[in-house]
Design a protein around this motif. Structure first.
Motif, PDB file in Angstrom:
ATOM      1  N   LEU A 118       0.769  -1.096  -0.192  1.00 27.83           N
ATOM      2  CA  LEU A 118      -0.244   0.400   0.047  1.00 27.83           C
ATOM      3  C   LEU A 118       1.103   1.104   0.060  1.00 27.83           C
ATOM      4  O   LEU A 118       0.295   2.350   0.736  1.00 27.83           O
ATOM      5  CB  LEU A 118      -0.743   0.064   1.202  1.00 27.83           C
ATOM      6  CG  LEU A 118      -2.219  -1.038   1.256  1.00 27.83           C
ATOM      7  CD1 LEU A 118      -2.970  -1.077   2.917  1.00 27.83           C
ATOM      8  CD2 LEU A 118      -3.298  -0.467  -0.218  1.00 27.83           C
ATOM      9  N   SER A 119       1.680   1.520  -0.851  1.00 26.18           N
ATOM     10  CA  SER A 119       2.676   2.814  -0.912  1.00 26.18           C
ATOM     11  C   SER A 119       2.838   2.706  -2.289  1.00 26.18           C
ATOM     12  O   SER A 119       3.101   1.868  -3.493  1.00 26.18           O
ATOM     13  CB  SER A 119       4.009   2.383  -0.206  1.00 26.18           C
ATOM     14  OG  SER A 119       4.348   0.939  -0.925  1.00 26.18           O
ATOM     15  N   PRO A 120       3.001   3.807  -2.926  1.00 26.98           N
ATOM     16  CA  PRO A 120       3.996   4.413  -3.540  1.00 26.98           C
ATOM     17  C   PRO A 120       5.086   3.318  -4.445  1.00 26.98           C
ATOM     18  O   PRO A 120       5.556   2.862  -3.548  1.00 26.98           O
ATOM     19  CB  PRO A 120       4.038   5.776  -3.989  1.00 26.98           C
ATOM     20  CG  PRO A 120       3.264   5.839  -3.116  1.00 26.98           C
ATOM     21  CD  PRO A 120       3.339   4.810  -1.885  1.00 26.98           C
ATOM     22  N   GLN A 121       5.164   3.090  -5.342  1.00 27.29           N
ATOM     23  CA  GLN A 121       6.841   2.501  -6.214  1.00 27.29           C
ATOM     24  C   GLN A 121       7.299   3.081  -7.252  1.00 27.29           C
ATOM     25  O   GLN A 121       8.179   2.985  -7.460  1.00 27.29           O
ATOM     26  CB  GLN A 121       6.174   1.008  -6.425  1.00 27.29           C
ATOM     27  CG  GLN A 121       7.806   0.516  -6.648  1.00 27.29           C
ATOM     28  CD  GLN A 121       7.159  -1.703  -7.294  1.00 27.29           C
ATOM     29  OE1 GLN A 121       6.430  -2.340  -6.704  1.00 27.29           O
ATOM     30  NE2 GLN A 121       7.681  -2.061  -8.609  1.00 27.29           N
ATOM     31  N   ARG A 122       6.617   3.626  -7.938  1.00 25.50           N
ATOM     32  CA  ARG A 122       7.756   3.856  -9.467  1.00 25.50           C
ATOM     33  C   ARG A 122       7.146   5.377  -9.375  1.00 25.50           C
ATOM     34  O   ARG A 122       5.884   5.119  -9.484  1.00 25.50           O
ATOM     35  CB  ARG A 122       7.498   3.653 -10.612  1.00 25.50           C
ATOM     36  CG  ARG A 122       8.609   4.680 -11.245  1.00 25.50           C
ATOM     37  CD  ARG A 122       8.344   3.642 -12.876  1.00 25.50           C
ATOM     38  NE  ARG A 122       8.584   2.171 -12.914  1.00 25.50           N
ATOM     39  CZ  ARG A 122       8.153   1.338 -13.236  1.00 25.50           C
ATOM     40  NH1 ARG A 122       6.400   1.724 -14.102  1.00 25.50           N
ATOM     41  NH2 ARG A 122       7.891   0.372 -13.271  1.00 25.50           N
ATOM     42  N   MET A 123       7.800   6.380  -9.087  1.00 26.48           N
ATOM     43  CA  MET A 123       7.086   8.162  -8.735  1.00 26.48           C
ATOM     44  C   MET A 123       7.720   8.645 -10.241  1.00 26.48           C
ATOM     45  O   MET A 123       9.157   9.120 -10.512  1.00 26.48           O
ATOM     46  CB  MET A 123       7.662   8.984  -7.463  1.00 26.48           C
ATOM     47  CG  MET A 123       6.980   7.921  -7.027  1.00 26.48           C
ATOM     48  SD  MET A 123       7.610   8.637  -5.036  1.00 26.48           S
ATOM     49  CE  MET A 123       8.925   6.872  -5.181  1.00 26.48           C
ATOM     50  N   ARG A 124       7.388   9.956 -10.828  1.00 26.51           N
ATOM     51  CA  ARG A 124       7.615  10.329 -11.490  1.00 26.51           C
ATOM     52  C   ARG A 124       7.052  11.974 -11.210  1.00 26.51           C
ATOM     53  O   ARG A 124       6.462  12.544 -10.474  1.00 26.51           O
ATOM     54  CB  ARG A 124       6.664  10.356 -13.238  1.00 26.51           C
ATOM     55  CG  ARG A 124       7.279  11.338 -14.696  1.00 26.51           C
ATOM     56  CD  ARG A 124       6.217  11.220 -15.453  1.00 26.51           C
ATOM     57  NE  ARG A 124       5.741  10.056 -16.106  1.00 26.51           N
ATOM     58  CZ  ARG A 124       6.611   9.604 -16.683  1.00 26.51           C
ATOM     59  NH1 ARG A 124       7.913   9.903 -17.127  1.00 26.51           N
ATOM     60  NH2 ARG A 124       6.966   7.921 -16.640  1.00 26.51           N
ATOM     61  N   ASP A 125       9.094  12.953 -11.385  1.00 26.95           N
ATOM     62  CA  ASP A 125       8.606  14.659 -10.916  1.00 26.95           C
ATOM     63  C   ASP A 125       8.319  15.510 -11.521  1.00 26.95           C
ATOM     64  O   ASP A 125       8.041  14.678 -12.704  1.00 26.95           O
ATOM     65  CB  ASP A 125      10.173  14.647 -10.218  1.00 26.95           C
ATOM     66  CG  ASP A 125      11.223  14.427 -10.724  1.00 26.95           C
ATOM     67  OD1 ASP A 125      10.851  14.893 -12.177  1.00 26.95           O
ATOM     68  OD2 ASP A 125      12.324  14.746 -10.516  1.00 26.95           O
ATOM     69  N   MET A 126       8.247  16.402 -11.010  1.00 29.23           N
ATOM     70  CA  MET A 126       7.309  17.373 -12.062  1.00 29.23           C
ATOM     71  C   MET A 126       8.646  17.591 -13.704  1.00 29.23           C
ATOM     72  O   MET A 126       8.254  18.546 -14.259  1.00 29.23           O
ATOM     73  CB  MET A 126       7.538  19.262 -11.204  1.00 29.23           C
ATOM     74  CG  MET A 126       9.054  19.292 -10.854  1.00 29.23           C
ATOM     75  SD  MET A 126       8.873  21.524  -9.655  1.00 29.23           S
ATOM     76  CE  MET A 126       7.748  20.487  -7.973  1.00 29.23           C
ATOM     77  N   ASN A 127       9.962  17.239 -13.065  1.00 27.76           N
ATOM     78  CA  ASN A 127      10.447  17.172 -14.643  1.00 27.76           C
ATOM     79  C   ASN A 127      10.493  16.349 -15.381  1.00 27.76           C
ATOM     80  O   ASN A 127      11.529  15.493 -16.276  1.00 27.76           O
ATOM     81  CB  ASN A 127      12.307  17.454 -13.664  1.00 27.76           C
ATOM     82  CG  ASN A 127      12.503  19.251 -12.823  1.00 27.76           C
ATOM     83  OD1 ASN A 127      12.048  20.093 -14.189  1.00 27.76           O
ATOM     84  ND2 ASN A 127      12.686  18.950 -12.641  1.00 27.76           N
ATOM     85  N   ASN A 128      10.299  15.457 -14.732  1.00 29.32           N
ATOM     86  CA  ASN A 128       9.177  14.271 -15.859  1.00 29.32           C
ATOM     87  C   ASN A 128      10.648  12.651 -15.587  1.00 29.32           C
ATOM     88  O   ASN A 128      10.395  12.066 -16.200  1.00 29.32           O
ATOM     89  CB  ASN A 128       9.349  13.957 -17.271  1.00 29.32           C
ATOM     90  CG  ASN A 128       8.916  13.471 -18.270  1.00 29.32           C
ATOM     91  OD1 ASN A 128       7.588  12.842 -17.911  1.00 29.32           O
ATOM     92  ND2 ASN A 128       8.971  12.983 -19.179  1.00 29.32           N
TER      93      ASN A 128
END
Length: 272
Positions: A118-128
């Motif tokens: 129940l957690s994020p695994q792959r994240m994308r920041d504001m710079n992609n």
């Protein structure tokens, strides 16, 4: 419906302001009501104290109450005391925040969720740029990678969420008796554990080996990315190693990190 909308935290009483800054609102005062109002401090009704506003939580943004009910009344935006709006988008199950967009239209999102932990695994920041973390069977972070735009930097392609036979072999070698670690050339066992990741976390909780060693967690972090660009590999990055030993009650009793190169003092205790 008892859904939180806004909260207040007490910042200053009139007496506290006077004790800190002297008289308030006098011609030579350091602090005046206008300064506090510019800082978005506020009074509650019938109260001379100054309070910090949390900002408001929005549950309806152009939709109806039935729409909010169908998404279990999860918020769709947050307004801070200065009026800046942060929009949020949830996943299809309304368990996670899938995307956030700030007042400047900068977006951060989660590309992949781990529903086991129940957690994020792959994240994308504001710079992609992408980053990803893997967890093991116990929910402990096993490895993480800074992936750049996806085809550069590091990756977790050769990792599994469960502990493999290769993992057992490499970990036993890494924590072997009389093991010493070198900065240059890099330690082979550490390199095998890290693979293409940015950081690897290795756990040894088996305190029943009669070795006298406490539970330990080691971190292996590369200094340069595995890929210099989309076509050029950099497999021989220098590695930074650190170790934390636990007393069995969740407290760190000793931490070891690599020292800078050079002469080091030694203490020799002899017996007469």
């Amino acid at each position: 419906m008892a859904i939180p909308y806004e909260s207040y935290q007490l910042a200053y009483t009139p007496k506290l302001l006077e004790n800190i800054f002297g008289p308030i609102n006098d011609p030579g005062s350091k602090v005046k009501d206008t300064i506090l109002e510019d800082g978005k401090f506020t009074h509650s009704e019938g109260d001379d104290n100054w309070w910090i506003r949390s900002g408001t939580i929005q549950f309806l943004d152009g939709d109806t109450a039935s729409d909010a009910q169908s998404r279990f009344y999860v918020p769709n935006s947050y307004n801070d005391p200065y009026g800046s709006v942060t929009k949020v988008t949830h996943d299809s199950y309304f368990l996670f925040i899938e995307e956030t967009e700030d007042a400047l239209e900068n977006k951060s999102s989660v590309d992949l969720f781990n529903f086991r932990t129940l957690s994020p695994q792959r994240m994308r920041d504001m710079n992609n740029n992408l980053s990803e973390a893997f967890t093991d069977e116990l929910g402990l972070v096993k490895a993480m990678a800074v992936m750049g735009k996806g085809s550069e930097a590091d990756d977790l392609d050769s990792f599994f969420e469960y502990r493999t036979t290769d993992d057992d072999t490499s970990i036993n070698l890494f924590f072997g008796d009389n093991k010493t670690f070198r900065y240059n050339p890099v330690d082979v066992d550490a390199k095998n554990l890290l693979r293409h990741a940015t950081a690897r976390f290795v756990y040894d909780f088996d305190v029943y080996k009669n070795t006298g060693k406490p539970a330990v967690v080691a971190s292996i972090v590369r200094e340069t990315h595995y890929r210099k660009d989309e076509t050029t590999l950099n497999p021989e990055s220098k590695l930074q190693l650190s170790f934390e030993y636990s007393n069995g009650l969740g407290k760190v009793v000793m931490k070891k990190v690599q020292a800078e190169p050079g002469w080091a003092k030694q203490v020799v205790i002899g017996r007469k």
